[in-house]
Design an enzyme around this catalytic site. Structure first.
Site, PDB file in Angstrom:
ATOM      1  N   CYS A   1      -6.415 -28.725  11.359  1.00  0.00           N
ATOM      2  CA  CYS A   1      -7.721 -29.520  11.558  1.00  0.00           C
ATOM      3  C   CYS A   1      -7.123 -31.034  11.180  1.00  0.00           C
ATOM      4  CB  CYS A   1      -8.639 -29.068  10.626  1.00  0.00           C
ATOM      5  SG  CYS A   1      -9.368 -27.358  11.325  1.00  0.00           S
TER       6      CYS A   1
ATOM      7  N   ASP B   1       0.665  -1.182   0.016  1.00  0.00           N
ATOM      8  CA  ASP B   1       0.022  -0.032  -0.052  1.00  0.00           C
ATOM      9  C   ASP B   1       0.895   1.297   0.129  1.00  0.00           C
ATOM     10  OD1 ASP B   1       0.891   0.249   2.530  1.00  0.00           O
ATOM     11  OD2 ASP B   1      -1.078   0.001   3.469  1.00  0.00           O
TER      12      ASP B   1
ATOM     13  N   CYS C   1      -6.717 -28.310   6.713  1.00  0.00           N
ATOM     14  CA  CYS C   1      -5.438 -27.536   6.930  1.00  0.00           C
ATOM     15  C   CYS C   1      -4.455 -28.424   7.793  1.00  0.00           C
ATOM     16  CB  CYS C   1      -5.863 -26.171   7.525  1.00  0.00           C
ATOM     17  SG  CYS C   1      -6.290 -26.185   9.126  1.00  0.00           S
TER      18      CYS C   1
ATOM     19  N   HIS D   1      -5.476 -21.996  10.138  1.00  0.00           N
ATOM     20  CA  HIS D   1      -6.705 -22.350   9.887  1.00  0.00           C
ATOM     21  C   HIS D   1      -7.443 -21.352   9.090  1.00  0.00           C
ATOM     22  CE1 HIS D   1     -10.397 -24.082   9.968  1.00  0.00           C
ATOM     23  NE2 HIS D   1     -10.855 -23.045  10.405  1.00  0.00           N
TER      24      HIS D   1
ATOM     25  N   CYS E   1     -12.183 -29.877   7.169  1.00  0.00           N
ATOM     26  CA  CYS E   1     -11.264 -29.092   6.902  1.00  0.00           C
ATOM     27  C   CYS E   1      -9.899 -29.691   6.762  1.00  0.00           C
ATOM     28  CB  CYS E   1     -10.810 -27.708   7.702  1.00  0.00           C
ATOM     29  SG  CYS E   1      -9.522 -26.846   7.338  1.00  0.00           S
TER      30      CYS E   1
ATOM     31  N   ASP F   1      -7.818  -7.614   0.506  1.00  0.00           N
ATOM     32  CA  ASP F   1      -7.003  -7.839   1.697  1.00  0.00           C
ATOM     33  C   ASP F   1      -7.511  -7.385   2.843  1.00  0.00           C
ATOM     34  OD1 ASP F   1      -6.719  -4.724   1.654  1.00  0.00           O
ATOM     35  OD2 ASP F   1      -5.488  -5.121   3.013  1.00  0.00           O
TER      36      ASP F   1
END
Lengths: 373, 373
Positions: free
Chosen positions: B311, B95, B308, B337, B306, B268
């Site tokens: 998980c 930014d 990930c 996660h 999930c 974002d």
């Protein structure tokens, strides 16, 4: 799968008491000499099990005292034991809680069958003794359980140390009796403070009880290094050669090398991760504060030649920046590096023992490392 | 390697303005719609670049304002630019610092060529304007630079919003003039608050300047959701169809889906990592505090189904325990996660667009998600 408790001595150093071994547990073998990272609260601070594995850790330590308070044994048991709870599939050693009861908790009252104390978290009255420690460790499912002992402070009178040895031996006998013999190993702990005869007596009597391994406890509690090494010497001399020996709470690199030469096989210490949280790197040559301003433009890795994830990917300038702005990643990267360093030292010692050159290794290491690390 | 700045529209939804695209940068392609995790201080909080990659992140955001204060651009440049400094080899958008100057810093004085302000760290007097923002971003080596803008608060008078648009346009023109055209892309930012005509005017004039992409800024600053979506609608309508569009600071899942259907390609938000630090999990169905006592014996993963790292390996009981005892690993596991969840949502939208079923996807998603996440 070799029977848990089997301890193979693969090689010995002719010039010292150092040996290269392999201890079999229900979760596989541990090559010794070994350093065990400390996972007090069911996590080695700031590390995932995967990262721990990548640093080369073979076995970690869990704390009965802490886990019993939070989250409590019921929850860990419900989650399938400590290994499954924390996602670590390799061996775990749990301490008995004795050290924390004597160092951390509030008002204590020593009774024949254990210690009444106040939780360091909320002051709740709790009781821990050999029966409780064995029950908790059995339910945690640790690979190596420790007998419940009384850890004496430094300094300590002969009379007090003597009483503590007597209590430690009587508690050890009860632990041995309660040992489930289900594949979980049980180690006895040698106490006796700085008194050679007490250390020897404690070691002898524990040996007569026949444990899977033996620890030297009550060290690294503020005593000067020569006093500590003397306690190790006095503790080890009466222990059986064919069983693993564990020096509790010692993690200064030079002391590890000295202790291996005295016949110690296993170590644990919070130092690598504690230093990491304080922004200090452990390297082969020295210990230094990466977080200090002098490293802010330093484009070298934390340790040149190191192949850990931190050193392969980041500069001192970056790690220093992370500490300067309080980013968690700083602690993470130094934890990885510091634990990797410990693994590399132990691997170095094992390779030296395998190659019959431990004497040279020790001499070179001590020459280069006169500073505490 | 396709020329940086190329934006391919691979597919469009006939029932809305949603599109499936691919933006090429100097560090490779970015598939859109995309969510960009925020790495304010040259680190996405608590994550390594490797873990970020594993969550499926394709591009991350860095903050000019923060990086300019600490560690400073000289140091990052000396370390080879922001990518090498933080060890992230995929695209980075930076930014311009405008948002922070207006939201974070102390006493401000707006001048024709920028803003004089006090550092939020130590009160040092600093100056940031289009020249400075372009110079810093050029030296950071970001793949996508943002023009320096004035971000107005909510609520804000028409007169003030109008002045801010005028300043934003004049600063954007200077940024466009200073654009190095070295492979780093430059996006303009549409301001105008809640005023349809100001949003439209700003978008039209920026388009006439010819940027590589366009952002809708000054949203998610406290306004109600319908006001925000209206600002998006008003901002987007005058933007060229063939250029990427980025909605700044928006990360609520439902708002992402709504905004994609309005023609937004990039997002974002700090929310996934901020929620993680506060012990809150984002799941497909809801947002909930894993750290709450009610999960202390819950042996299910944070989100069932999930895949990930969190998980696949740990229970809610374990994650809750980690938060209860203040262990860093808790924050780490939830960060993984939550970011994984964002990636999965964006992948879901891309797949729906590829398969010509975005309308159904959106309807099902909004039915199931009436709660803010």
């Amino acid at each position: 799968m070799t029977t848990p408790g089997t301890f193979e001595i693969l090689n010995s150093d002719p010039s010292s008491s150092a040996r290269r071994g392999r201890l079999w547990t229900a979760h596989g073998p541990v090559d010794t000499p070994v350093f065990m990272p400390v996972g007090t609260q069911a996590t080695v601070k700031a590390m995932t099990p995967l990262e721990l594995d990548e640093t080369g850790a073979e076995i970690i330590l869990g704390n009965t005292y802490h886990l019993n308070i939070r989250p409590g044994i019921d929850i860990i048991e419900k989650c399938g034991g400590l290994h499954r709870f924390m996602g670590w599939n390799k061996p775990i050693l749990t301490d008995s809680g004795g050290f924390q009861v004597f160092s951390l908790s509030g008002l204590r009252k020593i009774k024949p069958d254990g210690v009444e104390f106040s939780s360091h978290v909320d002051g709740t009255k709790l009781f821990l003794g050999p029966r409780e420690a064995m029950d908790i460790q059995r339910r945690l499912g640790s690979d190596i359980m420790m007998a419940f002992d009384e850890c004496t402070p430094y300094p300590c009178t002969y009379e007090y140390a003597c009483q503590a040895v007597t209590r430690t031996l009587s508690w050890a006998a009860l632990c041995a009796e309660l040992h489930p013999r289900n594949g979980q190993l049980l180690f006895g702990i040698v106490q006796g403070g700085e008194f050679a005869d007490l250390r020897a007596r404690c070691a002898r009597e524990l040996t007569a009880m026949g444990f899977d391994g033996y620890a030297v406890g009550g060290v690294s509690v503020g005593e000067p290094e020569p006093v500590m090494l003397e306690a190790v010497r006095n503790g080890v001399v009466e222990l059986p050669v064919n069983r693993p020996r564990y020096l509790m709470g010692v993690g200064v690199m030079r002391q590890l090398v000295e202790s291996v030469s005295l016949g110690i096989d296993m170590f644990d210490c919070v130092m690598p991760t504690r230093y990491a949280r304080h922004g200090t790197a452990i390297t082969k040559a020295r210990r230094y504060p990466v977080k200090a301003g002098e490293y802010k433009e330093d484009t070298r890795p934390v340790e040149e030649g190191c192949d850990c994830y931190c050193c392969r990917n980041f500069t001192r300038a970056y790690v220093r920046h992370l500490f300067n702005v309080n980013e968690i990643l700083g602690v993470r990267l130094l934890s990885i590096h510091n634990l990797h360093q410990m693994t590399m030292l132990m691997r170095g010692m094992r390779a030296a023992l395998d190659g019959g050159r431990f004497g040279d290794f020790k001499q070179e290491f001590l020459e280069a490392n006169k500073e505490d690390r």
